[in-house]
Design an enzyme around this catalytic site. Structure first.
Site, PDB file in Angstrom:
ATOM      1  N   ARG A  38      -1.242 -14.954   4.120  1.00  0.00           N
ATOM      2  CA  ARG A  38      -2.117 -14.162   5.416  1.00  0.00           C
ATOM      3  C   ARG A  38      -1.440 -14.467   6.590  1.00  0.00           C
ATOM      4  NH1 ARG A  38      -6.327 -11.813   4.102  1.00  0.00           N
ATOM      5  NH2 ARG A  38      -7.507 -11.716   6.008  1.00  0.00           N
ATOM      6  N   ASN A  44      -2.067   0.170   6.579  1.00  0.00           N
ATOM      7  CA  ASN A  44      -1.680  -1.042   7.049  1.00  0.00           C
ATOM      8  C   ASN A  44      -0.485  -2.044   6.388  1.00  0.00           C
ATOM      9  OD1 ASN A  44      -3.576  -2.028   5.430  1.00  0.00           O
ATOM     10  ND2 ASN A  44      -4.715  -3.449   6.663  1.00  0.00           N
ATOM     11  N   ARG A  87       2.575  -6.652   9.002  1.00  0.00           N
ATOM     12  CA  ARG A  87       1.709  -5.590   9.363  1.00  0.00           C
ATOM     13  C   ARG A  87       2.169  -5.156  11.035  1.00  0.00           C
ATOM     14  NH1 ARG A  87      -3.810  -7.630   7.327  1.00  0.00           N
ATOM     15  NH2 ARG A  87      -3.875  -6.386   5.216  1.00  0.00           N
ATOM     16  N   LYS A 110       0.645  -1.213  -0.067  1.00  0.00           N
ATOM     17  CA  LYS A 110       0.011   0.169   0.102  1.00  0.00           C
ATOM     18  C   LYS A 110       0.984   1.175   0.042  1.00  0.00           C
ATOM     19  CE  LYS A 110      -4.013  -2.142   2.366  1.00  0.00           C
ATOM     20  NZ  LYS A 110      -5.303  -1.751   3.368  1.00  0.00           N
ATOM     21  N   HIS A 160      -2.090  -5.177   1.429  1.00  0.00           N
ATOM     22  CA  HIS A 160      -3.523  -5.930   1.305  1.00  0.00           C
ATOM     23  C   HIS A 160      -3.167  -7.313   0.864  1.00  0.00           C
ATOM     24  CE1 HIS A 160      -7.175  -6.990  -0.127  1.00  0.00           C
ATOM     25  NE2 HIS A 160      -6.559  -7.535  -1.360  1.00  0.00           N
ATOM     26  N   THR A 170      -5.480  -7.606  10.046  1.00  0.00           N
ATOM     27  CA  THR A 170      -5.775  -6.362   9.442  1.00  0.00           C
ATOM     28  C   THR A 170      -5.296  -5.198  10.148  1.00  0.00           C
ATOM     29  OG1 THR A 170      -7.586  -7.298   8.258  1.00  0.00           O
ATOM     30  CG2 THR A 170      -7.661  -4.751   8.100  1.00  0.00           C
ATOM     31  N   PHE A 186     -15.990   2.873   6.005  1.00  0.00           N
ATOM     32  CA  PHE A 186     -14.545   3.082   5.933  1.00  0.00           C
ATOM     33  C   PHE A 186     -14.183   3.281   4.274  1.00  0.00           C
ATOM     34  CE2 PHE A 186     -14.621  -1.353   6.545  1.00  0.00           C
ATOM     35  CZ  PHE A 186     -14.006  -2.037   5.287  1.00  0.00           C
TER      36      PHE A 186
HETATM   37  P1  CMP Z   1      -7.367  -4.558   3.130  1.00  0.00           P
HETATM   38  O1  CMP Z   1      -7.094  -6.011   3.397  1.00  0.00           O
HETATM   39  O2  CMP Z   1      -6.905  -3.835   2.010  1.00  0.00           O
HETATM   40  O3  CMP Z   1      -9.075  -4.682   3.031  1.00  0.00           O
HETATM   41  C1  CMP Z   1      -9.985  -3.491   3.238  1.00  0.00           C
HETATM   42  C2  CMP Z   1      -9.006  -2.367   4.030  1.00  0.00           C
HETATM   43  O4  CMP Z   1      -9.859  -1.482   4.658  1.00  0.00           O
HETATM   44  C3  CMP Z   1      -8.310  -2.950   5.195  1.00  0.00           C
HETATM   45  O5  CMP Z   1      -7.227  -3.918   4.608  1.00  0.00           O
HETATM   46  C4  CMP Z   1      -7.910  -1.469   6.091  1.00  0.00           C
HETATM   47  O6  CMP Z   1      -6.760  -1.315   5.677  1.00  0.00           O
HETATM   48  C5  CMP Z   1      -9.185  -0.845   5.583  1.00  0.00           C
HETATM   49  N1  CMP Z   1     -10.300  -0.494   6.773  1.00  0.00           N
HETATM   50  C6  CMP Z   1     -10.293   0.782   7.170  1.00  0.00           C
HETATM   51  N2  CMP Z   1     -11.180   0.567   8.054  1.00  0.00           N
HETATM   52  C7  CMP Z   1     -11.695  -0.795   8.479  1.00  0.00           C
HETATM   53  C8  CMP Z   1     -12.314  -1.367   9.237  1.00  0.00           C
HETATM   54  N3  CMP Z   1     -12.921  -0.989  10.425  1.00  0.00           N
HETATM   55  N4  CMP Z   1     -12.233  -2.891   8.896  1.00  0.00           N
HETATM   56  C9  CMP Z   1     -11.747  -3.518   8.088  1.00  0.00           C
HETATM   57  N5  CMP Z   1     -10.828  -2.915   7.168  1.00  0.00           N
HETATM   58  C10 CMP Z   1     -10.735  -1.603   7.533  1.00  0.00           C
END
Ligand code: CMP
Length: 135
Positions: free
Chosen positions: A80, A107, A97, A4, A110, A86, A52
């Site tokens: 993963r 974070n 992460r 990212k 992805h 996440t 979000f």
């Molecule tokens: P990613 O794995 O890229 O998938 C969706 C992204 O939304 C997640 O990582 C986070 O970086 C972002 N995000 C922001 N807020 C939230 C939330 N409350 N729950 C899940 N993902 C979130």
């Protein structure tokens, strides 16, 4: 997987790619790209309507990202495991992460969450021809 904007900005690409190689995840496609709002919106369509979503698109278009296609036995589960939860506050010690993420939004990476989504996401950025020519 996608490195990212925060991962690229903070020059963690090399470290993150090194994690993949050390864990025997083969890189079969890789590109540095700047996502548009349309591309990011389509990619994250599954989150459309969530609180979000708009911030996620703004963030994912705020800088360049590296899109990476990986190949391995159980690639999604293994990837993963090394990226961690996440939210970096919940990410296990030694995961990408835990080491490099700043927040749930910034974070670092992805990762596809299922093999089906993995296939869709690889297909989103790479044509079969791209992948054949690199394997
Ligand atoms: P990613 O794995 O890229 O998938 C969706 C992204 O939304 C997640 O990582 C986070 O970086 C972002 N995000 C922001 N807020 C939230 C939330 N409350 N729950 C899940 N993902 C979130």
């Amino acid at each position: 997987m996608i490195v990212k904007p925060d991962g690229v900005r903070k020059r963690h690409c090399g470290d993150i790619i090194s994690f993949l190689e050390k864990n025997d995840l083969d890189i079969i496609g890789m590109r540095l790209v700047k996502l548009t709002a349309t591309t990011a919106g389509e990619f994250y369509d599954i989150h459309r309507g969530k609180p979000f979503y708009n911030d996620l698109l703004a963030y994912m278009t705020s800088g360049k990202v590296i899109v990476i296609a990986l190949q391995a036995e159980n690639a999604v589960a293994r990837m993963r495991e090394i990226i961690g939860a996440t939210n970096p506050r919940d990410a296990a010690e030694g995961t990408i992460r835990q080491l490099y993420a700043e927040s749930i939004e910034s974070n670092a990476v992805h990762g596809s969450d299922t093999p089906e989504n993995g296939r869709r996401e690889v297909g989103f950025f790479f044509s079969e021809k791209d992948l054949l020519e690199t394997t």
